[in-house]
Write an enzyme that holds these catalytic residues in place. Structure first.
Site, PDB file in Angstrom:
ATOM      1  N   GLY A  11       0.789  -1.221   0.000  1.00  0.00           N
ATOM      2  CA  GLY A  11       0.000   0.000   0.000  1.00  0.00           C
ATOM      3  C   GLY A  11       0.823   1.274   0.000  1.00  0.00           C
ATOM      4  N   CYS A  12       2.134   1.174   0.033  1.00  0.00           N
ATOM      5  CA  CYS A  12       2.994   2.355   0.036  1.00  0.00           C
ATOM      6  C   CYS A  12       3.090   2.911  -1.393  1.00  0.00           C
ATOM      7  CB  CYS A  12       4.382   2.010   0.556  1.00  0.00           C
ATOM      8  SG  CYS A  12       5.566   3.360   0.448  1.00  0.00           S
TER       9      CYS A  12
END
Length: 137
Positions: A11-12
């Site tokens: 999710g980064c």
């Protein structure tokens, strides 16, 4: 073309941009979640080479931002023990490019893989200075 094992935080947005950069340079990227990897001390240590211990840390980690952990005062053994217990402390991404390893996107072998001699805007957090937070662990 290299095969790159890329340890990221799922999710980064910054890690996603970094992967796209490596793929665009013609490399095969295998993304793994740094938080779910069953790290061993020796394996984790191999990504840091001869860099200073303070540079091993993710300066955006909550425990560092709060002041609970000060990377500038920690020895190597203590740093590794902290990171094994809390992988959010590990500087990302960890890169293994056909056996050449590093932590971060601003050093070798990453620069050569991307055909760069200097870092660009793909190292810092994409959300720094915004009101958006990263997804939780």
């Amino acid at each position: 073309m290299a095969t790159i094992i890329f340890y990221q935080k799922g999710g980064c947005a910054t890690n996603a941009r970094q992967i796209r950069s490596l793929t665009a340079a013609g490399h095969h990227v295998i993304a793994k979640d740094i938080l779910k990897e069953p790290w061993r001390t020796e394996e984790l240590r191999s990504f840091f080479g001869h860099t200073p211990v303070a540079s091993w840390f993710n300066r955006a980690a909550p425990r560092i931002k709060s002041g609970e952990v000060n990377p500038d005062t920690i020895d190597a053994a203590s740093a590794l023990a902290l990171m094994l217990g809390d992988p959010l402390l590990i500087r990302r991404p960890l890169i293994d490019a056909d056996g050449a390893k590093c932590a971060g996107f601003d050093r070798e072998p990453v620069l050569s893989l991307r055909g760069r001699t200097a870092q660009d805007d793909l190292e810092g957090c994409s959300r720094e200075g915004t009101l958006m937070d990263c997804p939780p662990k």
